[in-house]
Design a protein around this motif. Structure first.
Motif, PDB file in Angstrom:
ATOM      1  N   GLU A  98       0.649  -1.008   0.153  1.00 42.38           N
ATOM      2  CA  GLU A  98       0.082  -0.090   0.062  1.00 42.38           C
ATOM      3  C   GLU A  98       0.904   1.269  -0.018  1.00 42.38           C
ATOM      4  OE1 GLU A  98      -2.535  -0.192   3.312  1.00 42.38           O
ATOM      5  OE2 GLU A  98      -3.669  -2.051   2.840  1.00 42.38           O
ATOM      6  N   THR A  99       0.416   2.288  -0.423  1.00 35.76           N
ATOM      7  CA  THR A  99       0.974   3.621  -0.231  1.00 35.76           C
ATOM      8  C   THR A  99       1.193   4.192   0.913  1.00 35.76           C
ATOM      9  OG1 THR A  99       0.151   4.394  -2.571  1.00 35.76           O
ATOM     10  CG2 THR A  99       0.920   5.933  -0.998  1.00 35.76           C
ATOM     11  N   VAL A 100       2.251   4.679   1.351  1.00 38.72           N
ATOM     12  CA  VAL A 100       2.732   4.907   2.616  1.00 38.72           C
ATOM     13  C   VAL A 100       2.947   6.432   2.792  1.00 38.72           C
ATOM     14  CG1 VAL A 100       3.997   4.486   4.728  1.00 38.72           C
ATOM     15  CG2 VAL A 100       3.266   2.514   3.187  1.00 38.72           C
ATOM     16  N   SER A 101       2.612   7.163   3.669  1.00 42.39           N
ATOM     17  CA  SER A 101       3.147   8.639   3.915  1.00 42.39           C
ATOM     18  C   SER A 101       4.766   8.704   4.201  1.00 42.39           C
ATOM     19  CB  SER A 101       2.462   9.369   5.080  1.00 42.39           C
ATOM     20  OG  SER A 101       2.961  10.487   5.349  1.00 42.39           O
ATOM     21  N   LEU A 102       5.264   9.728   3.734  1.00 44.25           N
ATOM     22  CA  LEU A 102       6.855   9.990   4.149  1.00 44.25           C
ATOM     23  C   LEU A 102       6.696  10.759   5.592  1.00 44.25           C
ATOM     24  CD1 LEU A 102       8.348  11.041   0.878  1.00 44.25           C
ATOM     25  CD2 LEU A 102       8.589   8.820   1.913  1.00 44.25           C
ATOM     26  N   GLY A 103       5.656  11.273   5.979  1.00 41.71           N
ATOM     27  CA  GLY A 103       5.694  12.102   7.244  1.00 41.71           C
ATOM     28  C   GLY A 103       4.896  11.484   8.344  1.00 41.71           C
ATOM     29  N   PHE A 104       4.031  12.027   9.095  1.00 42.14           N
ATOM     30  CA  PHE A 104       3.319  11.400  10.069  1.00 42.14           C
ATOM     31  C   PHE A 104       2.720  10.194   9.885  1.00 42.14           C
ATOM     32  CE2 PHE A 104       3.590  15.982  10.945  1.00 42.14           C
ATOM     33  CZ  PHE A 104       4.146  16.104  12.097  1.00 42.14           C
ATOM     34  N   GLY A 105       3.039   9.051  10.573  1.00 43.55           N
ATOM     35  CA  GLY A 105       2.529   7.789  10.427  1.00 43.55           C
ATOM     36  C   GLY A 105       3.058   6.896   9.517  1.00 43.55           C
ATOM     37  N   GLY A 106       4.102   7.605   8.905  1.00 45.29           N
ATOM     38  CA  GLY A 106       4.887   6.834   7.897  1.00 45.29           C
ATOM     39  C   GLY A 106       6.290   6.562   8.102  1.00 45.29           C
ATOM     40  N   LEU A 107       6.948   6.810   7.117  1.00 45.01           N
ATOM     41  CA  LEU A 107       8.507   6.676   7.364  1.00 45.01           C
ATOM     42  C   LEU A 107       9.089   7.518   8.368  1.00 45.01           C
ATOM     43  CD1 LEU A 107      11.311   5.702   5.745  1.00 45.01           C
ATOM     44  CD2 LEU A 107      11.240   7.811   4.654  1.00 45.01           C
ATOM     45  N   ARG A 108       8.552   8.817   8.564  1.00 49.40           N
ATOM     46  CA  ARG A 108       9.181   9.687   9.462  1.00 49.40           C
ATOM     47  C   ARG A 108       9.158   8.997  11.013  1.00 49.40           C
ATOM     48  NH1 ARG A 108       6.680  12.955  13.337  1.00 49.40           N
ATOM     49  NH2 ARG A 108       7.935  14.839  14.036  1.00 49.40           N
ATOM     50  N   ASP A 109       8.270   8.083  11.273  1.00 48.56           N
ATOM     51  CA  ASP A 109       8.148   7.368  12.354  1.00 48.56           C
ATOM     52  C   ASP A 109       9.294   6.465  12.783  1.00 48.56           C
ATOM     53  OD1 ASP A 109       6.091   8.803  13.183  1.00 48.56           O
ATOM     54  OD2 ASP A 109       4.506   7.245  12.724  1.00 48.56           O
ATOM     55  N   GLY A 110       9.863   6.045  11.670  1.00 46.05           N
ATOM     56  CA  GLY A 110      11.122   5.283  11.840  1.00 46.05           C
ATOM     57  C   GLY A 110      12.450   5.515  11.501  1.00 46.05           C
ATOM     58  N   LEU A 111      12.579   7.103  11.639  1.00 45.07           N
ATOM     59  CA  LEU A 111      13.698   7.666  11.676  1.00 45.07           C
ATOM     60  C   LEU A 111      13.918   8.457  12.876  1.00 45.07           C
ATOM     61  CD1 LEU A 111      13.574   9.055   8.011  1.00 45.07           C
ATOM     62  CD2 LEU A 111      14.540   6.871   8.637  1.00 45.07           C
ATOM     63  N   ALA A 112      15.263   8.604  13.274  1.00 43.06           N
ATOM     64  CA  ALA A 112      15.490   9.355  14.568  1.00 43.06           C
ATOM     65  C   ALA A 112      16.797   9.696  14.643  1.00 43.06           C
ATOM     66  CB  ALA A 112      15.441   8.351  15.599  1.00 43.06           C
ATOM     67  N   ALA A 113      17.231  10.930  15.144  1.00 40.34           N
ATOM     68  CA  ALA A 113      18.692  11.297  15.103  1.00 40.34           C
ATOM     69  C   ALA A 113      19.080  11.542  16.758  1.00 40.34           C
ATOM     70  CB  ALA A 113      18.907  12.780  14.468  1.00 40.34           C
ATOM     71  N   ARG A 114      20.237  11.197  17.264  1.00 43.57           N
ATOM     72  CA  ARG A 114      20.426  11.158  18.530  1.00 43.57           C
ATOM     73  C   ARG A 114      21.180  12.749  18.894  1.00 43.57           C
ATOM     74  NH1 ARG A 114      24.538   6.712  20.484  1.00 43.57           N
ATOM     75  NH2 ARG A 114      26.111   7.955  19.271  1.00 43.57           N
ATOM     76  N   THR A 115      20.553  13.197  19.964  1.00 44.52           N
ATOM     77  CA  THR A 115      20.841  14.610  20.447  1.00 44.52           C
ATOM     78  C   THR A 115      22.205  14.398  21.164  1.00 44.52           C
ATOM     79  OG1 THR A 115      19.421  14.456  22.509  1.00 44.52           O
ATOM     80  CG2 THR A 115      18.521  15.352  20.352  1.00 44.52           C
ATOM     81  N   LYS A 116      22.772  15.599  21.770  1.00 41.05           N
ATOM     82  CA  LYS A 116      23.963  15.562  22.656  1.00 41.05           C
ATOM     83  C   LYS A 116      23.652  14.971  24.148  1.00 41.05           C
ATOM     84  CE  LYS A 116      25.929  19.774  20.543  1.00 41.05           C
ATOM     85  NZ  LYS A 116      26.447  21.354  20.992  1.00 41.05           N
ATOM     86  N   ALA A 117      22.384  15.023  24.448  1.00 42.02           N
ATOM     87  CA  ALA A 117      21.987  14.291  25.668  1.00 42.02           C
ATOM     88  C   ALA A 117      21.922  12.778  25.591  1.00 42.02           C
ATOM     89  CB  ALA A 117      20.687  14.946  26.030  1.00 42.02           C
ATOM     90  N   GLY A 118      21.718  12.201  24.285  1.00 39.29           N
ATOM     91  CA  GLY A 118      21.452  10.845  24.005  1.00 39.29           C
ATOM     92  C   GLY A 118      20.144  10.422  23.796  1.00 39.29           C
ATOM     93  N   LYS A 119      19.354  11.357  23.578  1.00 37.77           N
ATOM     94  CA  LYS A 119      17.898  11.190  23.393  1.00 37.77           C
ATOM     95  C   LYS A 119      17.691  10.891  21.641  1.00 37.77           C
ATOM     96  CE  LYS A 119      13.173  13.062  23.871  1.00 37.77           C
ATOM     97  NZ  LYS A 119      12.415  14.236  24.620  1.00 37.77           N
ATOM     98  N   TRP A 120      16.923  10.182  21.567  1.00 36.85           N
ATOM     99  CA  TRP A 120      16.567  10.008  20.042  1.00 36.85           C
ATOM    100  C   TRP A 120      15.253  10.866  19.564  1.00 36.85           C
ATOM    101  CZ3 TRP A 120      19.934   7.640  16.837  1.00 36.85           C
ATOM    102  CH2 TRP A 120      20.982   6.749  17.228  1.00 36.85           C
ATOM    103  N   VAL A 121      15.191  11.612  18.365  1.00 35.38           N
ATOM    104  CA  VAL A 121      14.283  12.451  18.096  1.00 35.38           C
ATOM    105  C   VAL A 121      13.971  12.181  16.598  1.00 35.38           C
ATOM    106  CG1 VAL A 121      14.589  14.365  19.885  1.00 35.38           C
ATOM    107  CG2 VAL A 121      15.831  14.389  17.788  1.00 35.38           C
TER     108      VAL A 121
END
Length: 206
Positions: A98-121
């Motif tokens: 099925e077609t999937v969004s790149l934004g909310f509810g889609g690919l974006r939810d599976g991506l994260a970056a680690r901040t200096k404090a060690g938190k993934w956002v």
């Protein structure tokens, strides 16, 4: 005639041996506990396998290749004008049906970056290009060039940027019997982790 049968230990010797076993066990525990603590204890440590840029990572719903990271500007969401971002370029293939969004509810939810404090956002916004045209979705079997973007300050210029990729599972929820692709945002494990050098902003010729 002298007997060769073993002589049973005296009551004092038996008590001494009984005390020796717990003391040995305590000594072993005293050595093992600091080692286990340093290694993360008895609980399994979060799975964060390192992945090289340019290598495909299978996330279940998506197959993703992380290309590179750079500082750049882009139009922010909600019409707030151009802003400065750390932009991570990815190649993304929708492996579902099925077609999937790149934004909310889609690919974006599976991506994260680690901040200096060690938190993934999560990324602040995600944009895609398919066949030279902008898109906010991924079609099954059709690759998309994606830019995942995290806002940064006007003077921020990190030299390295760590990105995490979460795995998607085809399952049903606790209160929903319908099967769908889901990503567990509470799970600390990652299917891939990359630390990328960050390229400086591109200077346009005058």
């Amino acid at each position: 005639m002298q007997s060769t049968a073993p002589v049973p230990p005296s009551p004092g010797e038996r008590a001494s041996r009984r005390r020796l076993v717990p003391v040995c066990a305590l000594a072993v525990a005293a050595v093992l506990v600091p080692v286990l603590w340093a290694a993360g204890g008895f609980a399994a440590r979060p799975r964060e396998p390192a992945t090289a840029p340019g290598k495909a990572v299978d996330l279940g719903l998506f197959k993703v290749v992380v290309r590179d990271a750079r500082i750049g500007t882009a139009n922010a969401d909600l019409g707030s004008g151009r802003q400065r971002f750390v932009i991570v370029r990815l190649w993304v293939l929708n492996q579902g049906e099925e077609t999937v969004s790149l934004g909310f509810g889609g690919l974006r939810d599976g991506l994260a970056a680690r901040t200096k404090a060690g938190k993934w956002v999560k990324p602040d916004q995600v944009e895609g290009l398919a066949g030279g045209a902008k898109t906010g979705t991924t079609q099954p079997g059709l690759p998309v060039e994606v830019s995942a973007m995290w806002k940064t300050g006007p003077a921020d210029a990190p030299r390295r940027f760590t990105v995490g990729l979460r795995e998607w599972e085809y399952d049903h929820g606790f209160t929903d019997d319908t099967y769908a692709w889901r990503v567990d945002l509470e799970d600390g494990s990652l299917a891939g982790r990359l630390t990328l050098p960050v390229a400086a902003p591109r200077v346009r010729p005058r």
